[in-house]
Design a protein around this motif. Structure first.
Motif, PDB file in Angstrom:
ATOM      1  N   VAL A  38       0.861  -1.181   0.000  1.00  0.00           N
ATOM      2  CA  VAL A  38       0.000   0.000   0.000  1.00  0.00           C
ATOM      3  C   VAL A  38       0.896   1.229   0.000  1.00  0.00           C
ATOM      4  N   LYS A  39       0.694   2.098  -0.968  1.00  0.00           N
ATOM      5  CA  LYS A  39       1.584   3.248  -1.121  1.00  0.00           C
ATOM      6  C   LYS A  39       0.788   4.504  -1.453  1.00  0.00           C
ATOM      7  N   LEU A  40       1.312   5.653  -0.994  1.00  0.00           N
ATOM      8  CA  LEU A  40       0.722   6.924  -1.379  1.00  0.00           C
ATOM      9  C   LEU A  40       0.942   7.181  -2.861  1.00  0.00           C
ATOM     10  N   VAL A  41      -0.074   7.700  -3.506  1.00  0.00           N
ATOM     11  CA  VAL A  41       0.022   8.117  -4.899  1.00  0.00           C
ATOM     12  C   VAL A  41       0.424   9.584  -4.925  1.00  0.00           C
ATOM     13  N   ASP A  42       1.454   9.904  -5.673  1.00  0.00           N
ATOM     14  CA  ASP A  42       1.851  11.297  -5.837  1.00  0.00           C
ATOM     15  C   ASP A  42       0.902  11.924  -6.849  1.00  0.00           C
ATOM     16  N   PHE A  43       0.048  12.839  -6.381  1.00  0.00           N
ATOM     17  CA  PHE A  43      -0.960  13.411  -7.269  1.00  0.00           C
ATOM     18  C   PHE A  43      -0.352  14.224  -8.411  1.00  0.00           C
ATOM     19  N   LYS A  44       0.935  14.564  -8.288  1.00  0.00           N
ATOM     20  CA  LYS A  44       1.589  15.254  -9.406  1.00  0.00           C
ATOM     21  C   LYS A  44       1.751  14.325 -10.609  1.00  0.00           C
ATOM     22  N   THR A  45       1.648  13.017 -10.377  1.00  0.00           N
ATOM     23  CA  THR A  45       1.810  12.059 -11.475  1.00  0.00           C
ATOM     24  C   THR A  45       0.494  11.724 -12.164  1.00  0.00           C
ATOM     25  N   LEU A  46      -0.628  12.222 -11.635  1.00  0.00           N
ATOM     26  CA  LEU A  46      -1.917  11.933 -12.263  1.00  0.00           C
ATOM     27  C   LEU A  46      -2.005  12.627 -13.620  1.00  0.00           C
ATOM     28  N   LYS A  47      -2.524  11.902 -14.570  1.00  0.00           N
ATOM     29  CA  LYS A  47      -2.623  12.423 -15.931  1.00  0.00           C
ATOM     30  C   LYS A  47      -3.954  13.140 -16.138  1.00  0.00           C
ATOM     31  N   PRO A  48      -4.023  14.023 -17.126  1.00  0.00           N
ATOM     32  CA  PRO A  48      -5.309  14.662 -17.433  1.00  0.00           C
ATOM     33  C   PRO A  48      -6.328  13.625 -17.880  1.00  0.00           C
ATOM     34  N   GLY A  49      -7.576  13.864 -17.523  1.00  0.00           N
ATOM     35  CA  GLY A  49      -8.658  13.001 -17.986  1.00  0.00           C
ATOM     36  C   GLY A  49      -9.383  13.640 -19.142  1.00  0.00           C
ATOM     37  N   ASN A  50     -10.518  13.059 -19.484  1.00  0.00           N
ATOM     38  CA  ASN A  50     -11.339  13.632 -20.549  1.00  0.00           C
ATOM     39  C   ASN A  50     -11.961  14.939 -20.073  1.00  0.00           C
ATOM     40  N   SER A  51     -11.951  15.943 -20.923  1.00  0.00           N
ATOM     41  CA  SER A  51     -12.579  17.219 -20.590  1.00  0.00           C
ATOM     42  C   SER A  51     -13.942  17.307 -21.261  1.00  0.00           C
ATOM     43  N   GLU A  52     -14.755  18.246 -20.796  1.00  0.00           N
ATOM     44  CA  GLU A  52     -16.093  18.435 -21.352  1.00  0.00           C
ATOM     45  C   GLU A  52     -16.276  19.908 -21.708  1.00  0.00           C
ATOM     46  N   ASN A  53     -16.853  20.153 -22.873  1.00  0.00           N
ATOM     47  CA  ASN A  53     -17.091  21.519 -23.349  1.00  0.00           C
ATOM     48  C   ASN A  53     -18.587  21.796 -23.396  1.00  0.00           C
ATOM     49  N   TYR A  54     -18.957  22.991 -22.932  1.00  0.00           N
ATOM     50  CA  TYR A  54     -20.361  23.380 -22.894  1.00  0.00           C
ATOM     51  C   TYR A  54     -20.518  24.751 -23.553  1.00  0.00           C
ATOM     52  N   THR A  55     -21.706  24.971 -24.068  1.00  0.00           N
ATOM     53  CA  THR A  55     -22.006  26.268 -24.692  1.00  0.00           C
ATOM     54  C   THR A  55     -23.211  26.892 -24.019  1.00  0.00           C
ATOM     55  N   ASN A  56     -23.400  28.175 -24.297  1.00  0.00           N
ATOM     56  CA  ASN A  56     -24.611  28.877 -23.878  1.00  0.00           C
ATOM     57  C   ASN A  56     -24.824  28.959 -22.363  1.00  0.00           C
ATOM     58  N   PRO A  57     -23.971  29.517 -21.571  1.00  0.00           N
ATOM     59  CA  PRO A  57     -22.693  30.110 -21.938  1.00  0.00           C
ATOM     60  C   PRO A  57     -21.588  29.061 -22.019  1.00  0.00           C
ATOM     61  N   SER A  58     -20.471  29.434 -22.604  1.00  0.00           N
ATOM     62  CA  SER A  58     -19.389  28.477 -22.814  1.00  0.00           C
ATOM     63  C   SER A  58     -18.705  28.141 -21.490  1.00  0.00           C
ATOM     64  N   ALA A  59     -18.276  26.911 -21.379  1.00  0.00           N
ATOM     65  CA  ALA A  59     -17.543  26.458 -20.200  1.00  0.00           C
ATOM     66  C   ALA A  59     -16.769  25.205 -20.582  1.00  0.00           C
ATOM     67  N   VAL A  60     -15.589  25.045 -20.010  1.00  0.00           N
ATOM     68  CA  VAL A  60     -14.777  23.846 -20.205  1.00  0.00           C
ATOM     69  C   VAL A  60     -14.476  23.264 -18.829  1.00  0.00           C
ATOM     70  N   LEU A  61     -14.867  22.018 -18.622  1.00  0.00           N
ATOM     71  CA  LEU A  61     -14.579  21.333 -17.363  1.00  0.00           C
ATOM     72  C   LEU A  61     -13.436  20.362 -17.597  1.00  0.00           C
ATOM     73  N   THR A  62     -12.386  20.479 -16.795  1.00  0.00           N
ATOM     74  CA  THR A  62     -11.231  19.599 -16.925  1.00  0.00           C
ATOM     75  C   THR A  62     -11.143  18.676 -15.713  1.00  0.00           C
ATOM     76  N   TYR A  63     -10.803  17.439 -15.963  1.00  0.00           N
ATOM     77  CA  TYR A  63     -10.720  16.409 -14.928  1.00  0.00           C
ATOM     78  C   TYR A  63      -9.359  15.733 -14.996  1.00  0.00           C
ATOM     79  N   VAL A  64      -9.018  15.011 -13.920  1.00  0.00           N
ATOM     80  CA  VAL A  64      -7.861  14.129 -13.986  1.00  0.00           C
ATOM     81  C   VAL A  64      -8.335  12.741 -14.364  1.00  0.00           C
TER      82      VAL A  64
END
Length: 487
Positions: free
Chosen positions: A247-273
């Motif tokens: 069992v080991k701690l995960v260094d969150f600096k090593t987490l990769k970007p996940g899928n992002s979501e784009n919205y309109t009206n009004p525009s917004a971009v949600l980013t995830y890991v």
């Protein structure tokens, strides 16, 4: 939201009497081998999830603004049955069609009892038999611990004779449902732990982290002793658990970007890991876990409060950057007011609730702080922060009180929506008044049938409501054996 309507009686009626296995072969194959019982334990999803509306809605980690509710009250995340938890209602909760936490944990208890009823009669490898027996005892102990920390009074010397839980040791539906005392309930948990500690496996199995091991038990007992005020044993067990090599701690600096979501009206971009995209086939093997258990919400939305968000270093804390998604309500077409969403695994469905190395480090840090070892407490908490910050900033504390405050704040940052309810309860009965939590809600009048948005109301959580009410279905089905908590 309609939930499956059944009670603890129904759960144990699934076993019925001794004729059950021959009468209902389509529901349960005849049990003849250890391998069949081991397969029950290895059905990880049966034990890994809990639907816990109290954890999700009843603490100061959650905030549902009046404007948000007025504009989006058709959202499943704020349906009437969820809002009743939010304002600590009693009448509404006891009359809901079901209680998923109570039913879910007693279903786990039933499966554990089914294993223990059959384990000594079936054929198979003796080592596997003893391992499965240890697993079943631990499954039952952990479910009883969860239930006791919701439906019973907080653990304290003054509460030992208060109402505990119905102790189910068999699959027989005729077994008594009378509530034991709180002391008897905790004694039963410890007796199961004593049996589970006969397991010979030392460390967490990376391929089966839902199976019990000595390190698993040490992590659990670190939590158990912290909650019962036995600080010396809590830290001793924490040190045993922290010696794990699997069992080991995960260094969150090593987490990769996940899928992002784009919205309109009004525009917004949600980013995830990347964790947001993980399905059970991945997150059940989260490397920080001594035991796989997750708080689950079908609504996919934990709504972080302003007080929770304010605890984070928004520039450097990756738990804030990765998990608190600003304007995350756009995922559910929420625009005004802009509302954040807390999400870890599977698009917000699951948050780790089993004991993790992060929690064990925080247990150790808290014990050291309460014992006055300020430097030791900061060393333990900073071992965690080193893996959580984009730019590492060590915590420091001036004295014992400051160390306790800093550790508890870090605990809340690391474990929101899963441990806060438990912590609020234990803080209310310990001998350190500075950690007491006063909870209030500025909301609307909530009753058994709905929410009156024309009548604003302020709610305050009192000591009696630290006990979750038992659903009337359970009380009625028990024919008076189960007694309701006093409100």
């Amino acid at each position: 939201m309609k939930l499956l309507k059944y009670s603890i009686i129904s759960v144990f009626l699934l076993a019925g009497c001794k004729k059950y296995l021959s009468e209902e072969p389509k529901k349960q194959a005849s049990i003849k081998t250890v391998a069949q019982l081991e397969a029950l334990v290895d059905n990880a999803t049966a034990f890994s999830y809990e639907v816990n509306y109290t954890a999700t809605y009843s603490t100061d980690d959650t905030e549902i603004s009046k404007l948000f509710y007025q504009n989006y009250r058709t959202q499943s995340a704020v349906s009437v049955d969820r809002v009743q938890y939010y304002v600590w209602d009693v009448n509404g909760l006891v009359n809901q069609v079901s209680d998923p936490l109570w039913n879910g944990e007693f279903k786990k208890i039933f499966t554990a009892n089914l294993i223990l009823t059959n384990i000594d009669q079936v054929s198979g490898d003796e080592a596997a038999r003893q391992r499965v027996k240890a697993d079943a005892h631990f499954i039952r102990a952990y479910s009883y611990w969860v239930l006791a920390n919701h439906y019973c009074a907080p653990y304290s010397a003054a509460n030992m004779n208060s109402l505990g839980l119905p102790i189910k040791k068999t699959v027989e539906y005729t077994e008594s449902l009378k509530r034991a005392t709180l002391k008897e309930t905790y004694d039963f948990i410890l007796s199961d732990i004593a049996e589970a500690q006969k397991v010979t496996v030392d460390d967490v199995e990376s391929l089966k982290p839902w199976r019990v091991s000595k390190k698993t038990l040490a992590a659990f007992m670190s939590r158990f002793y912290l909650f019962t005020g036995d600080l010396d044993n809590s830290i001793a067990q924490a040190n045993v658990a922290l010696a794990s090599t699997n069992v080991k701690l995960v260094d969150f600096k090593t987490l990769k970007p996940g899928n992002s979501e784009n919205y309109t009206n009004p525009s917004a971009v949600l980013t995830y890991v990347e964790l947001n995209d993980w399905a059970p086939v991945k997150f059940l093997y989260w490397p920080e876990a001594y035991y796989t258990r997750y708080v689950s919400t079908a609504a996919q939305w934990h709504i972080p409060s302003a007080s929770l968000i304010a605890l984070y270093d928004t520039q450097n804390d990756l738990r804030y950057k990765d998990f608190i998604i600003q304007n995350g309500g756009r995922r559910f077409s929420v625009i005004n007011p802009a509302t954040a969403r807390y999400t870890v695994f599977s698009d917000g469905r699951y948050i780790p609730a089993g004991f993790t190395i992060a929690e064990v480090l925080l247990n150790k840090a808290e014990v050291l702080a309460r014992k006055g070892d300020v430097a030791g407490a900061m060393d333990a908490v900073n071992a965690l922060r080193l893996k959580r910050m984009s730019t590492y900033i060590a915590l420091t504390a001036a004295n014992k009180d400051d160390a306790i405050k800093k550790v508890l704040e870090e605990r809340r940052r690391e474990l929101p929506f899963v441990m806060r309810w438990y912590d609020i309860r234990r803080f209310s009965v310990n001998d350190y008044p500075a950690d007491n939590v006063v909870l209030t809600r500025d909301f609307f009048e909530v009753n058994s049938t709905g929410v009156n948005i024309n009548n604003p109301k302020t709610y305050t959580l009192d000591a009696k409501r630290l006990l979750v009410p038992i659903n009337n279905i359970e009380i009625d089905a028990s024919q008076g054996q189960i007694v309701q908590n006093s409100y």
